[in-house]
Each structure stands twice: as C-alpha cells, then as structure tokens.
Design a protein around this motif. Structure first.
Motif, PDB file in Angstrom:
ATOM      1  N   VAL A 116       0.900  -1.191   0.015  1.00  0.00           N
ATOM      2  CA  VAL A 116       0.105  -0.226   0.000  1.00  0.00           C
ATOM      3  C   VAL A 116       0.701   1.311  -0.072  1.00  0.00           C
ATOM      4  O   VAL A 116       0.681   2.101  -0.802  1.00  0.00           O
ATOM      5  CB  VAL A 116      -1.099  -0.014   1.300  1.00  0.00           C
ATOM      6  N   MET A 117       2.053   0.949   0.870  1.00  0.00           N
ATOM      7  CA  MET A 117       2.727   2.247   0.795  1.00  0.00           C
ATOM      8  C   MET A 117       3.616   2.531  -0.424  1.00  0.00           C
ATOM      9  O   MET A 117       3.797   3.652  -0.942  1.00  0.00           O
ATOM     10  CB  MET A 117       3.962   2.160   1.919  1.00  0.00           C
ATOM     11  N   GLN A 118       3.874   1.572  -1.071  1.00  0.00           N
ATOM     12  CA  GLN A 118       4.538   1.482  -2.456  1.00  0.00           C
ATOM     13  C   GLN A 118       3.928   2.220  -3.477  1.00  0.00           C
ATOM     14  O   GLN A 118       4.424   3.315  -4.357  1.00  0.00           O
ATOM     15  CB  GLN A 118       4.885   0.277  -2.886  1.00  0.00           C
ATOM     16  N   GLY A 119       2.512   2.037  -3.546  1.00  0.00           N
ATOM     17  CA  GLY A 119       1.509   2.636  -4.382  1.00  0.00           C
ATOM     18  C   GLY A 119       1.662   4.174  -3.994  1.00  0.00           C
ATOM     19  O   GLY A 119       1.358   5.107  -5.050  1.00  0.00           O
ATOM     20  N   GLU A 161      -5.413   6.950  -9.398  1.00  0.00           N
ATOM     21  CA  GLU A 161      -4.022   6.392  -9.576  1.00  0.00           C
ATOM     22  C   GLU A 161      -4.279   4.768  -9.615  1.00  0.00           C
ATOM     23  O   GLU A 161      -4.774   4.331  -8.354  1.00  0.00           O
ATOM     24  CB  GLU A 161      -2.895   6.695  -9.237  1.00  0.00           C
ATOM     25  N   THR A 162      -4.191   4.125 -10.624  1.00  0.00           N
ATOM     26  CA  THR A 162      -4.382   2.581 -10.540  1.00  0.00           C
ATOM     27  C   THR A 162      -3.201   1.908 -10.584  1.00  0.00           C
ATOM     28  O   THR A 162      -2.709   1.983 -11.774  1.00  0.00           O
ATOM     29  CB  THR A 162      -5.652   2.287 -11.314  1.00  0.00           C
ATOM     30  N   PHE A 163      -2.914   0.727  -9.832  1.00  0.00           N
ATOM     31  CA  PHE A 163      -1.794  -0.071 -10.130  1.00  0.00           C
ATOM     32  C   PHE A 163      -2.122  -1.572 -10.094  1.00  0.00           C
ATOM     33  O   PHE A 163      -3.076  -1.947  -9.386  1.00  0.00           O
ATOM     34  CB  PHE A 163      -0.823   0.230  -8.975  1.00  0.00           C
ATOM     35  N   GLN A 164      -1.560  -2.342 -11.048  1.00  0.00           N
ATOM     36  CA  GLN A 164      -1.889  -3.794 -11.153  1.00  0.00           C
ATOM     37  C   GLN A 164      -1.192  -4.498  -9.924  1.00  0.00           C
ATOM     38  O   GLN A 164      -0.107  -3.888  -9.458  1.00  0.00           O
ATOM     39  CB  GLN A 164      -1.465  -4.198 -12.458  1.00  0.00           C
ATOM     40  N   ARG A 165      -1.781  -5.496  -9.297  1.00  0.00           N
ATOM     41  CA  ARG A 165      -1.179  -6.340  -8.197  1.00  0.00           C
ATOM     42  C   ARG A 165      -0.176  -7.396  -8.828  1.00  0.00           C
ATOM     43  O   ARG A 165      -0.721  -8.265  -9.519  1.00  0.00           O
ATOM     44  CB  ARG A 165      -2.062  -6.797  -7.287  1.00  0.00           C
ATOM     45  N   GLY A 166       1.164  -7.389  -8.655  1.00  0.00           N
ATOM     46  CA  GLY A 166       1.931  -8.274  -9.069  1.00  0.00           C
ATOM     47  C   GLY A 166       2.430  -9.129  -8.110  1.00  0.00           C
ATOM     48  O   GLY A 166       1.953  -9.302  -6.931  1.00  0.00           O
ATOM     49  N   TYR A 167       3.405  -9.851  -8.306  1.00  0.00           N
ATOM     50  CA  TYR A 167       4.024 -10.816  -7.246  1.00  0.00           C
ATOM     51  C   TYR A 167       4.754  -9.960  -6.047  1.00  0.00           C
ATOM     52  O   TYR A 167       6.008  -9.444  -6.440  1.00  0.00           O
ATOM     53  CB  TYR A 167       4.960 -11.957  -7.682  1.00  0.00           C
ATOM     54  N   ARG A 168       4.167  -9.609  -4.773  1.00  0.00           N
ATOM     55  CA  ARG A 168       4.556  -9.041  -3.988  1.00  0.00           C
ATOM     56  C   ARG A 168       5.095  -7.431  -4.189  1.00  0.00           C
ATOM     57  O   ARG A 168       6.116  -6.831  -3.585  1.00  0.00           O
ATOM     58  CB  ARG A 168       6.163  -9.714  -3.206  1.00  0.00           C
ATOM     59  N   LYS A 169       4.537  -6.975  -5.195  1.00  0.00           N
ATOM     60  CA  LYS A 169       4.812  -5.491  -5.638  1.00  0.00           C
ATOM     61  C   LYS A 169       3.457  -5.158  -6.378  1.00  0.00           C
ATOM     62  O   LYS A 169       2.793  -5.724  -7.004  1.00  0.00           O
ATOM     63  CB  LYS A 169       6.097  -5.466  -6.440  1.00  0.00           C
ATOM     64  N   LEU A 170       3.564  -3.747  -6.577  1.00  0.00           N
ATOM     65  CA  LEU A 170       2.348  -3.280  -7.423  1.00  0.00           C
ATOM     66  C   LEU A 170       3.169  -2.454  -8.577  1.00  0.00           C
ATOM     67  O   LEU A 170       4.185  -2.238  -8.493  1.00  0.00           O
ATOM     68  CB  LEU A 170       1.785  -1.765  -6.516  1.00  0.00           C
ATOM     69  N   ILE A 171       2.599  -2.847  -9.755  1.00  0.00           N
ATOM     70  CA  ILE A 171       3.107  -2.706 -11.043  1.00  0.00           C
ATOM     71  C   ILE A 171       2.476  -1.488 -11.585  1.00  0.00           C
ATOM     72  O   ILE A 171       1.250  -1.287 -11.589  1.00  0.00           O
ATOM     73  CB  ILE A 171       2.801  -3.759 -12.001  1.00  0.00           C
TER      74      ILE A 171
END
Length: 577
Positions: A368-371, A545-555
């Motif tokens: 969540v913080m990464q996004g 702002e929308t981010f895709q959920r990847g493996y242990r990260k937001l893309i």
C-alpha cells in the motif's frame, strides 16, 4: 387560462398519535388555500411523519419533492445539504406550506433551496405569514422567519437536554432504545417501566460466560448460526459483542449522556467527555453479577493491551486508518499484525464472517505504501484560479450590498424598538391577570425574539467579518501555492490528499482529493448565503491512480507496458526460430 399546478408539503416532527391530526389539519388548510387562490392541487402530496426540520438529509419526502422540482443534491462537506439543477423540468409550478417552520428549521439550507427553486421557476407560498417567494423582499422576510424557527428549535433542544440530564441526576432511566436483554412495559399504574426480557437475558448471560473463553468474533458467529438476532433484527458482529460486554446496564447501573450533537443541524453524534456522563445507580434489575462483569472487563483489557498478541492494531498510529476499502464488498480494510510483526490489511467482512461472505485477499502494508510513493500529486490550476476569481467577485458583491442591507435592518430594528415601547406603555394600564395583558405580553415576547434575530443578522454582515474571511481566502491561496512548489514525492502531502484506497485482488486504486477552494466556498455560502447569491462553482473533486497487483509488488502502467513488450518480443523470437 391554465391553472398553475401546486403541490403541498406538510411535516410533523414526532410519530405520536396526536401528531397525525396535525398533519391532517395542515393538509386541509393547504387544500383550502389552493382552492381560494385558484391553483390546481396535484399529487403526490409530500407528507413527512416523524421527521425533524433541522436537516434536509433526514427528510426523504422533502428530497423527493425537490427532485420532482428538477433539483438534485450536491456534496457540501458539511452537515447542511445543498441542491442544484438536475436538467429536468419541474412537474409543478408552486409548493404550498402552512408555515416556515414546516418547510425548514435550518436558515442556511432553507434559503439556498428557495433560491434554487426560483431558478427553476417554482414559487413557494407560506400560508401562516402570508408570504411567498414572489414578494420583492422575500429573502429578508423569510430569512427572519427561518431564523426564528431555528432559534426556537435550538431552545427546545437545550430544554430537552436539560430535562434528560435532570431526570438522570434524579435517578430516572428512560432510554430511547432499550438495551438488549431488557424490555419496556406499563406497570399497574400506567407508568412506563424497564424490566428484564427472559429470553434475551439468557443470551446476555451466555455471552458473558463464553467471553472468558472465546473472542467476540467466535461468539457472534455462533449466535448467527443459531439464528439469534440483535434488538434491531440484525446479525451479530465482534464490535456488537464488545459493546454489550462493556455496557454497565447489565449490572443495573447504565451510563447516559455518552454522545451528543455539537450543533443542532448535525447528523453525526460525537462521544462526550467522562465528566459529562452520568451513571444511574440501580436503575434496572441486573442480569450479570458485578464479579462476572469485572471478570469480562479484565479479559477484554488483557486481549487489547498485550503488545505480543496477534491482530493488535492502533488506528491512531496507522496512516491508512479508515482509508482502505474492499472493492468486492465495500467494507473497510483493517490493520492486522501477524507473526514477526508483519503488518497486513484484511477486509473486515472476511475477517468477521469468513470466505463465504467475501473472498478478498489481504494486502501487505509495504505494498500500500509503495503505491502511495509511486503516485503523483495533481493540482487543478485552472479550476483553482476560476474558484478564486469567483470568491473575490462574491466578496465584492457582498461589500457593495452591505450598506443597503445594514440600512434596511437598522430601520426594521428601530421600528421594532418603537413597537416594543408602545406595547410596554400599553401594558402598564392593564390588569396583569387579564386576557388583554396576556396577549400583549405574548406580543412583547415575539417582538423581542424578532429584535434578537435581526441583531444576529446584522452581526453577520459586519465589515470585520468580511475582512476576516478575505484574510482566510488569502491564507488558503498562499498555502496552495506552497503545496504546488513541494517535491512530487512529498509523502506527507500525499497522505493529506489521500481520500481512500480501493483494493481488489487484481489492482489497487488510490483516490486523491484535488487541492482547491471548495471548503472556502462552502464557508462563504454558510456565512453570507442569505445576504448574496451563493457560489455554486465546484472543482474536480478527486483524481485516481490505479496499479496492478503483481508478485509482492504493485506494477505501474509503465512497468506493465514494459512487461507486455518483453512478452511480445519473446513470442516473436520463438516464432522466428
């Protein structure tokens, strides 16, 4: 000549039986008025039963009437409710109300609605005061009547609060909603009395007994599986069990005055301070012994104060508290600390009711913080400029109109003072116990209330009030410019602008508020809306702002495009080989 189409609006504030007659009387008076004026009274009749006039948002029939008049509600960010054109034509030409207090007891809301109705070509008639929005000075006269209605309601609210406090201090317990485990009956003298409900009290005893071994979530699930519902007919949940466990009514000593409204027109109640609450000792027969009650409190405290317990959360230190929501069911995501002090967020519905109710996955705090870090702050510079220009134009109109209104109010105050003096002199020669004296005294009280209301109106348009507001606008202008000069990855500013985060198994959407002058405009309308035309310009409220959920990260979108390009390139290489 075609008759004008008219509708009636009538309202009573309680659901008592005698109020039904009041509603019928209002209907009869309005129907007679419509016939006398030659209007065509059409249906539906907008009848509000058991609804307070202090806030429009709690009056569905009133809102339906405004919708039929071609208006729709707009977000205001305050307890007041405002409306604007919905693009549809009104189905009537006139609204008839018995008196101003039936229409509204909120001056700000009422005048704003009347102005919007006039823009749609709909006029409003008030029978008791023989006034309507067709009058040249309708804003001034109706503003006074609404002010009187609001003041009357405020005074009544104060009297009710004092009465409730007095009853509590005298040991009288009369809750509006009887707690689970009890019921209200009439005794042999016809007096209301709160006694134990045998069936519900057994459930209360079971909850206290089980609480020392199982958590609120487990108890709620077991009750729901048995088909046992709450007092309001809803299913049980962890927080409902916790509130029940904490309620001292079950040892016979309820605590009252726990919440209050900060303002008469507020729709949300706030928690009171400890010194404002009153404990009524031995108000009802206890269901639980003091020993069992204290034992449950110790268990509850041990579960929430032990820092090594899993699932602990402290919302006051959580930067995302009440901002994360499930895209599947709409429930909040709540913080959960697992083994190794790893922080995750989980859908509250799934946490309380399991996978069958909501299959949403949890999400790690660092994702969540990464996004948040990858987002970019956006400012609507052109929209802000238009808003600022509109505010300054409104202030100039206000300054131009102040002199005219001041002179009118002072003239009215002088007239009321003269009437007060004449009434007082007239009363001196009357027998104090006579009917004429009583009527004159009532007239004097009414004049006094009008005098106070006019003084309040005059205070709103003092030059220093306008100057203070102008200084606030300037301060907001400077703060926006400073915010725009900040670095794009300024985390504190992003958290300040973050409205909410919508979490899906495939994506995470961040919704930010656009820095603007909306709050300043709302304050302008609240403060000066009955003097000059309210400002209706609204900025772009949010951006996403929308981010895709990847493996242990937001893309990010750029990373997603890069990954797709790499996949296409790999396919081309395979084909060429």
């Amino acid at each position: 000549m075609t008759k004008k189409r008219a509708v009636l609006y009538a309202r009573v504030s309680t659901e008592k039986e005698e109020q039904e007659q009041s509603l019928e009387i209002q209907e009869e008076i309005i129907e007679q008025f419509s016939n006398d004026r030659g209007f065509k009274l059409i249906k539906p009749h907008y009848l509000e039963f058991g609804k307070s006039g202090t806030n429009i948002s709690k009056r569905p029939k009133f809102i339906a009437m405004l919708k039929d008049a071609g208006l729709k509600p707009v977000p205001s960010g305050s307890s007041d409710m405002f409306f604007e054109d919905n693009g549809l034509s009104p189905i009537f030409d006139i609204i008839i109300v018995k008196e101003a207090s039936r229409f509204s007891r909120n001056q700000t809301e009422a005048l704003s609605v009347l102005k919007e109705l006039k823009r749609k070509g709909v006029e409003v008639y008030f029978i008791a005061t023989n006034t309507s929005t067709t009058d040249d000075d309708w804003e001034f006269k109706l503003g006074l009547y609404f002010n009187l209605s609001q003041t009357e309601s405020k005074n009544l609210s104060v009297r009710v609060k004092l009465s409730k406090r007095h009853n509590a201090e005298k040991g009288r317990y009369a809750p509006s909603i009887v707690p689970y485990g009890y019921k209200r009956i009439y005794d042999e003298n016809g007096e209301k009395k709160i006694v134990i409900d045998e069936d519900e009290s057994k459930v209360v005893k079971d909850i206290f007994k089980q609480y020392t071994e199982a958590g609120g979530h487990t108890i709620a699930r077991l009750l729901n599986e048995r088909g046992i519902l709450t007092k309001s007919g809803k299913t049980w949940s962890d927080d409902k069990i916790t509130r029940l466990i904490q309620n001292p009514v079950y040892i016979g000593s309820p605590v009252v005055m726990k919440t209050k409204k900060t303002n008469l027109t507020d729709t949300i109640r706030v928690v009171t301070a400890e010194n404002e609450r009153i404990t009524i000792e031995k108000a009802v027969e206890p269901i639980i012994s003091i020993e069992d009650f204290n034992k449950a409190q110790n268990v509850r405290l041990s579960r929430t104060t032990n820092s090594n317990k899993r699932g602990q959360h402290k919302s006051k230190t959580d930067v995302f508290s009440e901002k994360l929501y499930c895209a599947t069911c709409g429930a909040r995501y709540v913080r959960h600390i697992g083994e190794g002090k790893k922080i995750n967020y989980m859908c509250q519905t799934r946490r309380k009711h399991g996978l069958k109710q909501c299959p949403s996955k949890s999400i790690a705090f660092n994702l969540v913080m990464q996004g948040l870090d990858d987002s970019r702050i956006r400012f609507n510079s052109m929209g802000n400029y238009i808003q600022l220009l509109t505010i300054y134009e409104g202030l100039q109109k206000l300054i131009d109109k102040n002199t005219e209104i001041k002179e009118r109010i002072m003239s009215e105050i002088d007239k009321i003072k003269a009437d007060e003096r004449d009434t007082f002199l007239f009363m001196r020669d009357l027998d104090k116990f006579s009917r004429p004296y009583e009527l004159a005294n009532e007239e004097l009280e009414l004049l006094s209330m009008k005098h106070i209301a006019l003084e309040e109106q005059f205070s709103l348009i003092k030059d220093e009030t306008v100057q203070r507001f102008s200084a606030k606008v300037k301060q907001r202008e400077v703060s926006l410019k400073e915010a725009q000069n900040m670095e794009q990855n300024e985390q504190d500013l992003k958290l300040l602008q973050l409205h909410n985060v919508l979490i899906d198994d495939e994506w995470v959407k961040y919704c930010y508020t656009v820095q603007a002058y909306d709050e300043v405009i709302e304050e302008y309308n609240r403060t000066f809306g009955e003097i000059v035309e309210p400002i209706s310009y609204q900025s772009e409220a949010y951006y996403e702002e929308t981010f895709q959920r990847g493996y242990r990260k937001l893309i990010t979108r750029a990373e997603e495009q890069e990954m797709m390009n790499e996949q296409y390139q790999a396919i081309e290489d395979l084909v060429s080989n």
